[in-house]
Write a protein that holds these residues in place. Structure first.
Motif, short mmCIF file in Angstrom:
data_model
loop_
_atom_site.label_atom_id
_atom_site.label_comp_id
_atom_site.label_asym_id
_atom_site.label_seq_id
_atom_site.Cartn_x
_atom_site.Cartn_y
_atom_site.Cartn_z
N TYR A 1 4.50 7.80 0.41
CA TYR A 1 5.58 7.27 1.23
C TYR A 1 5.18 5.91 1.78
CZ TYR A 1 7.02 12.21 1.52
OH TYR A 1 7.40 13.49 1.23
N GLY A 2 5.82 4.86 1.30
CA GLY A 2 5.63 3.56 1.92
C GLY A 2 6.64 3.40 3.04
N PHE A 3 6.21 2.79 4.14
CA PHE A 3 7.21 2.55 5.19
C PHE A 3 6.79 1.41 6.10
CE2 PHE A 3 5.99 4.08 9.51
CZ PHE A 3 4.69 4.46 9.23
N VAL A 4 7.77 0.71 6.60
CA VAL A 4 7.54 -0.20 7.71
C VAL A 4 8.26 0.41 8.90
CG1 VAL A 4 7.13 -2.29 6.37
CG2 VAL A 4 9.46 -1.68 6.97
N VAL B 1 1.69 5.12 3.23
CA VAL B 1 1.20 3.74 3.10
C VAL B 1 1.82 2.89 4.19
CG1 VAL B 1 0.88 1.77 1.60
CG2 VAL B 1 1.04 4.04 0.61
N CYS B 2 0.94 2.41 5.07
CA CYS B 2 1.40 1.72 6.27
C CYS B 2 0.80 0.32 6.33
CB CYS B 2 0.95 2.56 7.47
SG CYS B 2 1.46 1.98 9.05
N GLY B 3 0.05 -0.07 5.31
CA GLY B 3 -0.57 -1.37 5.28
C GLY B 3 -1.37 -1.47 4.00
N LEU C 1 3.59 -3.74 -1.89
CA LEU C 1 5.06 -3.63 -1.84
C LEU C 1 5.52 -2.21 -1.58
CD1 LEU C 1 5.88 -6.04 -4.79
CD2 LEU C 1 6.13 -6.51 -2.35
N ILE C 2 4.64 -1.23 -1.79
CA ILE C 2 5.01 0.16 -1.51
C ILE C 2 5.40 0.30 -0.05
CG2 ILE C 2 4.21 2.56 -1.45
CD1 ILE C 2 2.29 1.83 -3.77
N PHE C 3 4.61 -0.31 0.84
CA PHE C 3 4.99 -0.18 2.25
C PHE C 3 5.95 -1.27 2.70
CE2 PHE C 3 3.05 -3.13 5.28
CZ PHE C 3 2.10 -3.78 4.51
N GLU C 4 5.77 -2.48 2.17
CA GLU C 4 6.65 -3.56 2.63
C GLU C 4 8.10 -3.27 2.29
OE1 GLU C 4 5.37 -7.55 1.59
OE2 GLU C 4 3.27 -6.93 1.69
N ARG C 5 8.32 -2.56 1.19
CA ARG C 5 9.69 -2.28 0.76
C ARG C 5 10.07 -0.82 0.88
NH1 ARG C 5 10.26 -6.54 -4.31
NH2 ARG C 5 9.95 -8.36 -3.00
N ASP C 6 9.29 -0.07 1.64
CA ASP C 6 9.65 1.33 1.91
C ASP C 6 9.91 2.13 0.65
OD1 ASP C 6 9.79 1.41 4.76
OD2 ASP C 6 11.60 0.23 4.65
N VAL C 7 9.01 2.05 -0.29
CA VAL C 7 9.17 2.78 -1.54
C VAL C 7 8.57 4.18 -1.39
CG1 VAL C 7 8.67 2.77 -4.02
CG2 VAL C 7 8.94 0.59 -2.78
N THR C 8 9.26 5.18 -1.91
CA THR C 8 8.67 6.52 -2.01
C THR C 8 8.36 6.79 -3.47
OG1 THR C 8 9.89 7.29 -0.09
CG2 THR C 8 9.00 8.98 -1.57
N ILE C 9 7.13 7.23 -3.72
CA ILE C 9 6.69 7.51 -5.09
C ILE C 9 6.41 9.00 -5.21
CG2 ILE C 9 4.94 7.02 -6.84
CD1 ILE C 9 4.49 4.31 -5.56
N SER D 1 13.90 -1.05 0.89
CA SER D 1 14.18 0.15 1.66
C SER D 1 14.92 1.21 0.86
CB SER D 1 14.98 -0.19 2.92
OG SER D 1 14.65 0.72 3.93
N THR E 1 12.23 0.76 9.84
CA THR E 1 13.24 1.55 9.14
C THR E 1 13.36 2.99 9.66
OG1 THR E 1 11.64 2.10 7.43
CG2 THR E 1 13.12 0.27 6.98
#
Lengths: 344, 344
Positions: B280-283, B252-254, A271-279, A246, B286
């Motif tokens: 933007y990755g997110f679950v 990225v949501c999945g 892992l980009i979404f599982e870990r809430d990464v912003t790129i 996160s 958060t």
């Protein structure tokens, strides 16, 4: 005798793997120029002093169909990159004879530029070497400065930062900006010499990625809050596996793992979404405008005072530019690679 | 007679490829519960009515060492997912007998939950089907709502949006939110039935990704400003090749392309920086907190009025849950997959 040789460095054929000196690009000294009489048509005659050899030059050597928005090199014409020149003659009142100017220049000794050419006159009040205006005080330094200020400033002091190609002009600037903001900095480079230089910048953990496993280092020293990416591929995977859950950010400023031949893929995009990464991907030109004034106010002075450190790798003679391009792709340069085309 | 069967759906072994019904997870009806006398210790007894079968359940079936932050399933214990239940007995004044509650529930018919269990009482003033509170009016709908509002709201009306798995509860909600914001929506789904449903939501271009080439469609209908990604891998590459230069975003949501077996890699990561893409990755958990109140105020009413459309795929009987999990991974469900554990 005002007619002199005007040697050039030409694009000859598409690079598929590493660029091949004398084949991908070639040195040509068949042309001359009359320095006194060459018509200016309201423009200027510039004597080029320094030309920058950067990693990104490689992707301007792709097939014209490959990517449309980055202006690709044209066969038989000089390649271009950032350079420093001096005005020899001028029909434009904005430029006086003797002014030093920075711009994107074709790789040749002398060039006549039209009235509307986007030249920036550098006064150099800090009295630093002119070559730095295409290095740490130029595009690479500004890329680091604008990217860092734009994307990383919101992170609290004490965050953990990882920087790849940390001995390069962008990486070394990022290391110094990150340390100035009070972060823990992990940095990688490709030789003992480079590692020593990055240590001298104050980075907390510096390693040679050819000898030590990036995953292991990141696992031990992470998790990572900010990754400044010049590499992509497997190293980006290693970071994604070791980012803080996160809120971590990846600033993508290059992708050298994919420049020469088959791209090195990224597998751990889940892992980009599982870990809430912003790129954040960026090229300097889209954000630099907002930071230019602050950069030129701050950085040349910091260099002059010794607060901001750098390393240059200056190679004399345009005939050495084809080899210098390959050396940068192979990471053989020890410091910002610059061709000195002429003495001042 | 208050002693009744309390069947369960248990995690049995790690999934390496697709989950195998009766092997990865198993149905078990060996246990009973005394509904009158089961001790509550200050908590509640819940009869479970509906359980949600979501794509993300698959990655809770990985090896416990694989990813640490998402609570993985434990061998021999019921798997869990979002569900709707009704309170049968209560020793907690916050919950009255007959209250409908939504929470993460273990997959079983009845469950005693402790005093501090995070149950949300649903009043359902909009009088929509209870099952929707784990679908479009629950976690999937809120994932779409919060992600869209958090990341995509700054884009001007008339942008081009691409949504994958657009017939699913998240995708279908994104399509409707994007159309409500005045965008052009390109959407993909995996069957004729799904394509027809997504068309009925107002999407401008809808195609079956199994029959038509995503790259070709994006090349013709793009460039893409906003990509809502549920897939990753090659489809993410296809998008990167067709994003607008500068300023596009990927949400990225999945990453379903990598859930079952070897991940499908991304090769074109160089385009992230060359084209200034932000990813933007997110679950949901958060960011959902900031949007929960607005969501519950807006969405159930929009569903009740027919303004917000949905499709459910309700399967009766907990014994069918193992197969339902596989079907969702294979995209065989026609609508949000839900197990009806008991009649109300």
């Amino acid at each position: 005798m005002s007619i002199v040789k005007n040697s050039r460095h030409l694009f000859n054929e598409i690079a598929t793997g590493y660029p091949i000196p004398g084949q991908t690009t070639v040195y040509d000294d068949s042309q001359t120029i009359d320095l006194d009489k060459a018509p200016l048509n309201g423009g200027v005659l510039v004597k080029i002093l320094y030309l920058s050899i950067d990693p990104y030059l490689r992707f301007k050597m792709r097939h014209p169909e490959a990517e449309k928005h980055i202006s690709l090199y044209k066969f038989g014409e000089p390649i271009d990159s950032f350079g420093v020149g001096v005005i020899l003659r001028s029909q434009n009142s904005a430029y006086a004879v003797g002014d030093h100017v920075v711009s994107g220049f074709p790789h040749q000794e002398y060039v006549v530029l039209p009235k509307d050419a986007p030249l920036r006159v550098v006064k150099n009040e800090a009295k630093i070497p002119w070559s730095l205006y295409i290095g740490i005080a130029g595009m690479p330094g500004m890329t680091a400065y604008s990217g860092w200020n734009h994307f990383a400033k919101s992170k609290p002091s004490g965050s953990t930062v990882f920087v790849t190609t940390a001995a390069g002009p962008v990486g070394a600037t990022v290391v110094q900006l990150a340390k100035a903001d009070g972060h823990k900095v992990i940095a990688s480079a490709g030789s003992k010499d480079k590692v020593d230089f990055v240590k001298s910048l104050g980075a907390d953990v510096v390693f040679n990625y050819k000898e030590q496993d990036t995953r292991e280092i990141l696992k031990r020293e992470g998790p990572i809050d900010i990754y400044w990416d010049h590499v992509g591929g497997d190293i980006l995977d290693a970071v994604l596996e070791n980012v803080r859950n996160s809120g971590s950010i990846v600033i993508v400023c290059g992708s050298v793992s994919g420049y020469n031949g088959t791209p090195n893929p990224v597998y751990r995009h889940n892992l980009i979404f599982e870990r809430d990464v912003t790129i954040y991907g960026f090229v300097n030109m889209t954000i630099a405008g907002r930071y230019r004034e602050a950069f030129y106010k701050e950085i040349p002075e910091a260099i002059a005072s010794g607060q901001m450190k750098y390393r240059e790798h200056i190679i004399k003679g345009l005939e050495n530019a084809p080899q210098a391009i390959l050396d940068v792709q192979l990471g053989k340069n020890e410091g910002k690679s610059i061709i000195q085309v002429a003495a001042e």
